[in-house]
Design a protein around this motif. Sequence first.
Motif, PDB file in Angstrom:
ATOM      1  N   GLN A 100       0.843  -1.189   0.000  1.00 16.34           N
ATOM      2  CA  GLN A 100       0.000   0.000   0.000  1.00 16.34           C
ATOM      3  C   GLN A 100       0.878   1.239   0.000  1.00 16.34           C
ATOM      4  O   GLN A 100       1.953   1.259   0.621  1.00 16.34           O
ATOM      5  CB  GLN A 100      -0.924   0.019   1.225  1.00 16.34           C
ATOM      6  N   LEU A 101       0.412   2.270  -0.683  1.00 20.15           N
ATOM      7  CA  LEU A 101       1.145   3.522  -0.807  1.00 20.15           C
ATOM      8  C   LEU A 101       0.220   4.661  -0.405  1.00 20.15           C
ATOM      9  O   LEU A 101      -0.897   4.770  -0.912  1.00 20.15           O
ATOM     10  CB  LEU A 101       1.636   3.693  -2.247  1.00 20.15           C
ATOM     11  N   VAL A 102       0.681   5.496   0.511  1.00 14.62           N
ATOM     12  CA  VAL A 102      -0.103   6.619   1.014  1.00 14.62           C
ATOM     13  C   VAL A 102       0.525   7.912   0.527  1.00 14.62           C
ATOM     14  O   VAL A 102       1.707   8.178   0.776  1.00 14.62           O
ATOM     15  CB  VAL A 102      -0.170   6.594   2.555  1.00 14.62           C
TER      16      VAL A 102
ATOM     17  N   VAL B  33      -4.838   8.286  -1.508  1.00 13.21           N
ATOM     18  CA  VAL B  33      -4.576   9.724  -1.604  1.00 13.21           C
ATOM     19  C   VAL B  33      -5.360  10.392  -0.479  1.00 13.21           C
ATOM     20  O   VAL B  33      -6.598  10.439  -0.515  1.00 13.21           O
ATOM     21  CB  VAL B  33      -4.983  10.285  -2.974  1.00 13.21           C
ATOM     22  N   LEU B  34      -4.642  10.892   0.521  1.00 13.21           N
ATOM     23  CA  LEU B  34      -5.269  11.507   1.685  1.00 13.21           C
ATOM     24  C   LEU B  34      -5.094  13.018   1.595  1.00 13.21           C
ATOM     25  O   LEU B  34      -4.029  13.520   1.216  1.00 13.21           O
ATOM     26  CB  LEU B  34      -4.630  10.988   2.975  1.00 13.21           C
ATOM     27  N   THR B  35      -6.151  13.750   1.944  1.00 17.69           N
ATOM     28  CA  THR B  35      -6.118  15.212   1.872  1.00 17.69           C
ATOM     29  C   THR B  35      -6.280  15.802   3.254  1.00 17.69           C
ATOM     30  O   THR B  35      -6.715  15.136   4.201  1.00 17.69           O
ATOM     31  CB  THR B  35      -7.247  15.735   0.973  1.00 17.69           C
ATOM     32  N   HIS B  36      -5.911  17.069   3.352  1.00 14.10           N
ATOM     33  CA  HIS B  36      -6.015  17.792   4.614  1.00 14.10           C
ATOM     34  C   HIS B  36      -6.220  19.253   4.295  1.00 14.10           C
ATOM     35  O   HIS B  36      -5.731  19.770   3.285  1.00 14.10           O
ATOM     36  CB  HIS B  36      -4.730  17.593   5.444  1.00 14.10           C
ATOM     37  N   GLU B  37      -6.945  19.949   5.171  1.00 14.64           N
ATOM     38  CA  GLU B  37      -7.293  21.353   4.908  1.00 14.64           C
ATOM     39  C   GLU B  37      -6.042  22.207   4.765  1.00 14.64           C
ATOM     40  O   GLU B  37      -5.993  23.125   3.952  1.00 14.64           O
ATOM     41  CB  GLU B  37      -8.169  21.892   6.052  1.00 14.64           C
ATOM     42  N   ARG B  38      -5.019  21.915   5.555  1.00 14.10           N
ATOM     43  CA  ARG B  38      -3.822  22.751   5.520  1.00 14.10           C
ATOM     44  C   ARG B  38      -3.025  22.537   4.238  1.00 14.10           C
ATOM     45  O   ARG B  38      -2.090  23.264   3.960  1.00 14.10           O
ATOM     46  CB  ARG B  38      -2.948  22.443   6.734  1.00 14.10           C
ATOM     47  N   MET B  39      -3.381  21.509   3.466  1.00 12.46           N
ATOM     48  CA  MET B  39      -2.691  21.261   2.207  1.00 12.46           C
ATOM     49  C   MET B  39      -3.420  21.907   1.032  1.00 12.46           C
ATOM     50  O   MET B  39      -3.126  21.618  -0.116  1.00 12.46           O
ATOM     51  CB  MET B  39      -2.563  19.753   1.969  1.00 12.46           C
ATOM     52  N   ALA B  40      -4.403  22.769   1.314  1.00 14.01           N
ATOM     53  CA  ALA B  40      -5.217  23.352   0.247  1.00 14.01           C
ATOM     54  C   ALA B  40      -4.649  24.657  -0.286  1.00 14.01           C
ATOM     55  O   ALA B  40      -5.347  25.418  -0.922  1.00 14.01           O
ATOM     56  CB  ALA B  40      -6.626  23.591   0.771  1.00 14.01           C
TER      57      ALA B  40
END
Length: 850
Positions: free
Chosen positions: A319-321, A354-361
């Motif tokens: 698995q790759l994150v 593919v994980l997202t986060h608000e600070r990466m926007a």
Amino acid sequence: MERGRLRVHLGAAPGVGKTYAMLEEGQRVMAGGTDVVIGLLEPHGRRLTAKMAEGLEVVPRRTLVYRGHVFTEMDTEAVLDRRPQVALVDELAHTNVPGAGNEKRWQDVERILDAGIDVITTLNIQHLESLKDVVEQITGIRQSETIPDEVVRRADQIELVDLTPEALRRRMVQGYIYPADRIDVALTHYFRPGNLTALRELALLWLADRVEEGLQRYRIEHGIATPWETKERIVVALSGDTAEQTLIRRAARIADRIPGSELLAVHVIRTDGRAGADPAILAGQRALVESLGGSYHQVVGADVATAILQFAHAENATQLVLGGARRGRLAGLLLGDQVVHKTTRMAGHIDVHVLTHERMARAPKVTLPSLTRGLGRTRFRWGAALAALLLPGLTLALVSLPGFGLAGPLLLYLLAVVAVALAGGLYPALVAAVGSGLLVDYYFVPPVHSLTIGRPADAAVLAVFILVASLVSSAVERAARRTRAAARSSVEAATLADLATGALRGGNDLPALLERVRTTFGLDSVSLLESDGAGGHRWFVIASAGSMPPERPEDADTEASIADGLVLAGHGRSLDAGDRRVFTACAALVAASLADHRSEQRAEERAAADRRRAELLRTVAGDLEPELTVVHRVIEGLRDRRAPHTEAEWGKLCDRADGAVERVHGLVADLVDVSRLNGALDVFLRPVDVGDVLIVAVDDLGPGGHDLVLRLPQELPNVIADAALLTRLVTYLAADALRRSPADAPPHIEAAPVNGRVEIRLIDHAARVPRFWEPDGDGYPTGIVPRVCADLAQAIGGVLRWAETAGGGFTAVLTLPAAATREGAKVTPADTDRRSHVRPISDPARREPG
């Protein structure tokens, strides 16, 4: 002769049924027509085990007499003479009685295997050398019989004989394991449910690692590149963004939900000239990954997605994150996320999260693809320079020689494009192809000196030319890439072969092997690091090469994990994915050399211990002989009834006998101390306060120790030593000095820094030097106590020497390496004179002048 096959029945604890399973397999093999014998069996009075052995031929044991007791061991020579096809040998880690030949039973089994005889044997997990300390921590019992892990790893088959803790305790209660008088003690100590569960988990994990090693070896031998999901390995890719701590934690939670999975974090150092990540942020990410039970890695690559996938395939990741920014539709269509999209497209059998986060926007950076395409800036510049020189020169030559028509210039320009492709890669060749088309149009296609094309056929010819030039350029570059890849593979193979050859020629010289690794990869320094096992927070340098070698994995620019707690670290530059793969293979060679080095070291230590034991026995015999002669003469005098004895004469004879017996008693006590020290010197070197050691030694001596006089400088640097062993050494020296010193002249202990080292002097004011302190021909004392002290000093890295004291007595001088002093600390030789009992050890003012 073909070597025999070894099969090991591995158990987590006594009583799980290893011996029964071994005998059951022996019966099954014998029923199939195979010649089977029992080389050695330890039934321990278990009826079912003895019954299972019925019908199997037993090779008679060898009888040995040791210290007046009779012992039996496996008769290896009889087994070899019998030459069966299969031999059953119980308890592989057993220590043989002295005089049996080999020290360990596994060494006897090695001889049997070398003779081409298959061996089926048994072993408990607690006897493995690598798990000795863990088992002692769990059970509180120190295992004296151990076997190197490598011996068991070489087994052709390892079968786990498993039993749940509840079933094993029921078997214990039913009397199948121990006699009735030992059941209650065993159930409340070693066989507690928690102990058995932990030992069972150790056995399962150790065996799982061996299975994983075999699987990796099989995949490499058969060229299998696609990951097999036998064990989940989650790789999280990090770019050095502050918001990625959340990404790491979420990846760790994914790993936690899958029992037995591994978490690996990787950061790609780009070689395309773009700015790298903040080292402070990367250091924080590394600390977070390791605190969550994962491992941190860095690789180098021009293309981030390719480098990540190369690392994932090399680690057999499942698995790759990845981290992705939340963007609007327009931003996603126009800009996208090149690393995420390319990695997802090329991942193949690896699952991508593919994980997202608000600070990466935040707004993404627009980046163009690398023009060098991994060829390097020098090649790119050469290609551009060749295009800039070749195209104008060719044009001038063709214009000055008219009559070529259109076909000739097109072929010559095509040749120029191919040359540019070979020199600088695809992009300079594409520019040269377009430029060639424009030059042909301007100078050779009517109307000349104009970019206008008069005939459609000429336009088609130019379009085909540009297309062909582009295709040829692409094909040439691919061929060049494959040639470079083949050359790189050849260099990698040659590098590994050279290192392996050097390791064989150089024996087990670790620094020399590390120096070859350092020069091969162009590193400033290389270190082989080992952790103390306490969560990997303390690291020790086993061997190093180069200047300022890294002392921790965090200090390295590149590293390769060899095994649990063992890392090969390099400093000087970061390696790309290909070099890192070879570096990891070199780390395996270093690990093998380390294992051989430690095996030789253990053999040398055993030989040195044997020599010391022989010397001690000779010393004891020499010390006991005159005392026993005195006792013998006294007894003869007492028995002589013909000679009348007065009361004073009788008392004198008794005093002589009592003195001789007392001296013999002291020698025996010293010999007991030696036996306690033998094999129990677990040395842990660290900075030690000399003052603390001296005061603890004084306390150990009891009331008599208060007569000692300690003279210490006001500021004395710490020494590098083992505190417990140094205390024991000082206690031995001081106790011997106190026994011989007069009451009005007690011994003095002084300490002072001398040339980067610390000297501890024990000054004795006895009337004369005892005979057993006198040096032999080699300058080494002949008594037991001096030999014990000298061995202790050598074990902690010090030097102990003796010299006569002016006015009688002697001075024992112990020299130890000094630890690094704090910046600005001043070391002065000014001594203070104080009695040892003035202040207790807990008094913070004990270093003040007395």
